[in-house]
Design a protein around this motif. Structure first.
Motif, mmCIF file in Angstrom:
data_model
loop_
_atom_site.group_PDB
_atom_site.id
_atom_site.type_symbol
_atom_site.label_atom_id
_atom_site.label_comp_id
_atom_site.label_asym_id
_atom_site.label_seq_id
_atom_site.Cartn_x
_atom_site.Cartn_y
_atom_site.Cartn_z
ATOM 1 N N ASN A 63 0.814 -1.217 0.000
ATOM 2 C CA ASN A 63 0.000 0.000 0.000
ATOM 3 C C ASN A 63 0.850 1.270 0.000
ATOM 4 O OD1 ASN A 63 -2.179 -1.683 0.187
ATOM 5 N ND2 ASN A 63 -2.944 -0.880 2.112
ATOM 6 N N PHE A 70 2.863 2.056 -3.161
ATOM 7 C CA PHE A 70 2.161 1.938 -4.439
ATOM 8 C C PHE A 70 2.389 3.164 -5.326
ATOM 9 C CE2 PHE A 70 -1.388 2.154 -7.363
ATOM 10 C CZ PHE A 70 -1.547 0.837 -7.781
ATOM 11 N N CYS A 80 4.591 3.563 -8.763
ATOM 12 C CA CYS A 80 4.018 4.084 -10.013
ATOM 13 C C CYS A 80 4.797 5.277 -10.552
ATOM 14 C CB CYS A 80 2.559 4.484 -9.796
ATOM 15 S SG CYS A 80 1.432 3.115 -9.506
ATOM 16 N N PHE A 137 -5.023 4.639 -10.639
ATOM 17 C CA PHE A 137 -4.670 3.236 -10.413
ATOM 18 C C PHE A 137 -4.788 2.888 -8.932
ATOM 19 C CE2 PHE A 137 -2.538 3.024 -14.618
ATOM 20 C CZ PHE A 137 -3.022 1.788 -15.028
ATOM 21 N N PHE A 138 -4.398 3.827 -8.056
ATOM 22 C CA PHE A 138 -4.505 3.589 -6.622
ATOM 23 C C PHE A 138 -5.968 3.429 -6.215
ATOM 24 C CE2 PHE A 138 -3.563 5.193 -2.104
ATOM 25 C CZ PHE A 138 -3.149 3.934 -1.696
ATOM 26 N N PHE A 149 -8.325 2.202 -8.198
ATOM 27 C CA PHE A 149 -8.711 0.859 -8.638
ATOM 28 C C PHE A 149 -8.160 -0.206 -7.696
ATOM 29 C CE2 PHE A 149 -8.971 2.722 -13.123
ATOM 30 C CZ PHE A 149 -10.359 2.830 -13.055
ATOM 31 N N TYR A 150 -6.954 0.048 -7.205
ATOM 32 C CA TYR A 150 -6.313 -0.875 -6.258
ATOM 33 C C TYR A 150 -7.174 -1.020 -5.006
ATOM 34 C CZ TYR A 150 -2.730 -2.338 -2.824
ATOM 35 O OH TYR A 150 -2.024 -2.978 -1.840
ATOM 36 N N ALA A 171 -10.513 -2.789 -5.726
ATOM 37 C CA ALA A 171 -10.341 -4.247 -5.720
ATOM 38 C C ALA A 171 -10.382 -4.787 -4.291
ATOM 39 C CB ALA A 171 -9.015 -4.620 -6.390
ATOM 40 N N TYR A 193 -0.427 -4.309 -12.391
ATOM 41 C CA TYR A 193 -1.692 -5.033 -12.494
ATOM 42 C C TYR A 193 -1.737 -6.203 -11.510
ATOM 43 C CZ TYR A 193 -2.640 -2.370 -16.749
ATOM 44 O OH TYR A 193 -2.891 -1.358 -17.634
ATOM 45 N N ILE A 211 -2.895 -5.032 -8.111
ATOM 46 C CA ILE A 211 -4.346 -4.875 -7.993
ATOM 47 C C ILE A 211 -4.977 -6.227 -7.662
ATOM 48 C CG2 ILE A 211 -6.455 -4.283 -9.258
ATOM 49 C CD1 ILE A 211 -4.803 -2.212 -10.796
ATOM 50 N N SER A 234 -4.370 -6.939 -4.017
ATOM 51 C CA SER A 234 -5.296 -6.181 -3.186
ATOM 52 C C SER A 234 -6.620 -6.920 -3.014
ATOM 53 C CB SER A 234 -5.538 -4.802 -3.806
ATOM 54 O OG SER A 234 -6.376 -4.017 -2.982
#
Length: 415
Positions: free
Chosen positions: A257, A260, A264, A278-279, A281-282, A285, A330, A333, A336
């Motif tokens: 976490n 992350f 990136c 993206f975070f 989406f992470y 998930a 990916y 994710i 997660s």
């Protein structure tokens, strides 16, 4: 009876949401403090240490306090203390020193530690022990919701998208370098002002609402000379194994976490706005994993799910280590999603069958969060000294998920 429990349970669910907002703002704050305090990845990782150190120091005193008084009084005190810490971002914006922020995170975390030490055992105690893992996973889903909001929305309030250095700052920037740092520093105040106001409102509601006592509170009576914390609970194998598993789970989760956005932006080269998406989406998930996992527990044993999810995460960590880059992103994710049920499942399995020892046991399980103050720093250090093969640092989360798998295989069994 169910109607009487609705409001108290709703308030407890709010606590899961609130401490998720607080802890999941840390990755964003690490990235921002690297800029405002001119820190490298390893130095900035001590933000996590300051926050999670409180979770190692205070659970035992908190458990003693709540055994002497009640879950409710501990929750109100914790909410008030965390709100005070959040307001301290305003004087910190004037000081602009890294040590000041570390102190603030320590204070906020102490308040949140009260909430977590109370809420987890409270949820597990209101109902049958067989359904406790599923009940706690449902409650922890609100934790996932808070994590998603912190990642997808509040992170955008803090991160401006401007990543200037002293050499690249435009000559016509208002106020020069000091002006730029002040703007970036001020952006950290807004989410914590919002958090502080919400904490105060929730504390007032808790003050006026009747919270039913759990079974262990009703049966427990304090006598003169009685111990307020029972260290003997650590002799119980499934609890002791649970504390070890929680140490490694917390460290592995936080290592992924907290780094992350650094992964990136610094190593993959993704723009900040894209990285925060993206975070989001992470964390989405993670939220979906909690909800889906809670439903699957109707049919499957929690311990078996813990074992399978741990194996999948070990494989996903191997993908990160081998490929890195966008493939690794990916894979994170996916990690997660599959680590979403681990904390509440391990917590509830470790508390199974402990009765009036629950508060003491809960304190030690919360103390295991000290893994957050150690393993992420080791991960960041490996990443910092090996920039060419930065993804090798994820060997540490891989080891953590192996330990979680062992707990789901045999460690949880009551002897």
């Amino acid at each position: 009876m169910k109607n009487k429990l609705f409001l108290p349970l709703a308030l407890i669910f709010c606590l899961f949401f609130l401490w998720a907002i607080s802890s999941n703002l840390l990755p964003t704050m690490i990235r921002q403090l690297m800029k405002t305090c001119e820190l490298n990845t390893f130095q900035a990782s001590f933000t996590e240490s300051a926050y999670w150190l409180a979770y190692f120091i205070f659970p035992i005193p908190i458990a003693m306090y709540m055994k002497r008084y009640s879950y409710k009084s501990g929750i109100i005190f914790g909410l008030t203390l965390a709100a005070l810490g959040s307001f301290l971002f305003f004087p910190a914006a004037i000081i602009k020193e890294y040590w000041a922020y570390l102190c603030i995170f320590f204070i906020i975390a102490t308040g949140m530690c009260f909430l977590e030490t109370a809420a987890n055992p409270y949820i597990t105690s209101l109902g049958s022990s067989e359904s406790a893992p599923r009940r706690l996973n449902i409650a922890q889903s609100f934790n996932g919701l808070g994590a998603f909001i912190a990642a997808m929305f509040l992170s955008r309030v803090v991160l401006s998208g401007n990543n200037y250095s002293r050499d690249t700052l435009p000559l016509d920037y208002p106020g020069g370098w000091e002006g730029y740092i002040q703007v970036e520093t001020d952006s950290m105040k807004t989410p914590y002002l919002i958090l502080a106001l919400i904490l105060i409102v929730i504390a007032l509601i808790f003050f006026f609402v009747h919270m039913p006592k759990t079974k262990d509170e009703e049966e427990s009576t304090i006598t003169i000379g009685e111990k307020l914390i029972d260290f003997s609970v650590l002799r119980i194998p499934h609890l002791r194994n649970g504390v070890i598993a929680q140490f490694f789970y917390n460290g592995g989760q936080t290592a992924i976490n907290s780094l992350f956005l650094v992964y990136c932006c610094t190593y993959v080269g993704i723009p900040k706005n894209t990285a925060t998406t993206f975070f989001g989406f992470y964390m989405l998930a993670f939220l979906l994993g909690r909800w889906i996992g809670s439903m699957l527990m109707i049919k499957f044993k929690p311990a078996n799910m813990l074992l399978v999810y741990s194996i999948i995460n070990v494989l996903l960590c191997m993908v990160i280590i081998i490929f890195g880059g966008m493939v690794g992103l990916y894979a994170m994710i996916g990690v997660s999603f599959f680590m979403s049920i681990m904390y509440p499942t391990q917590f509830s399995l470790a508390l199974s069958g402990l009765g009036d020892k629950t508060k003491s046991a809960s304190a030690f399980l919360v103390m295991a969060i000290i893994g957050n103050a150690m393993l992420p720093q080791a991960t960041a250090y490996i990443m910092h000294i090996n920039p060419e093969i930065y993804q090798a640092a994820y060997i540490i989360p891989l080891i953590c998920f192996i330990v979680c798998g062992l707990y789901g295989w045999r460690g949880y069994k009551i002897k």
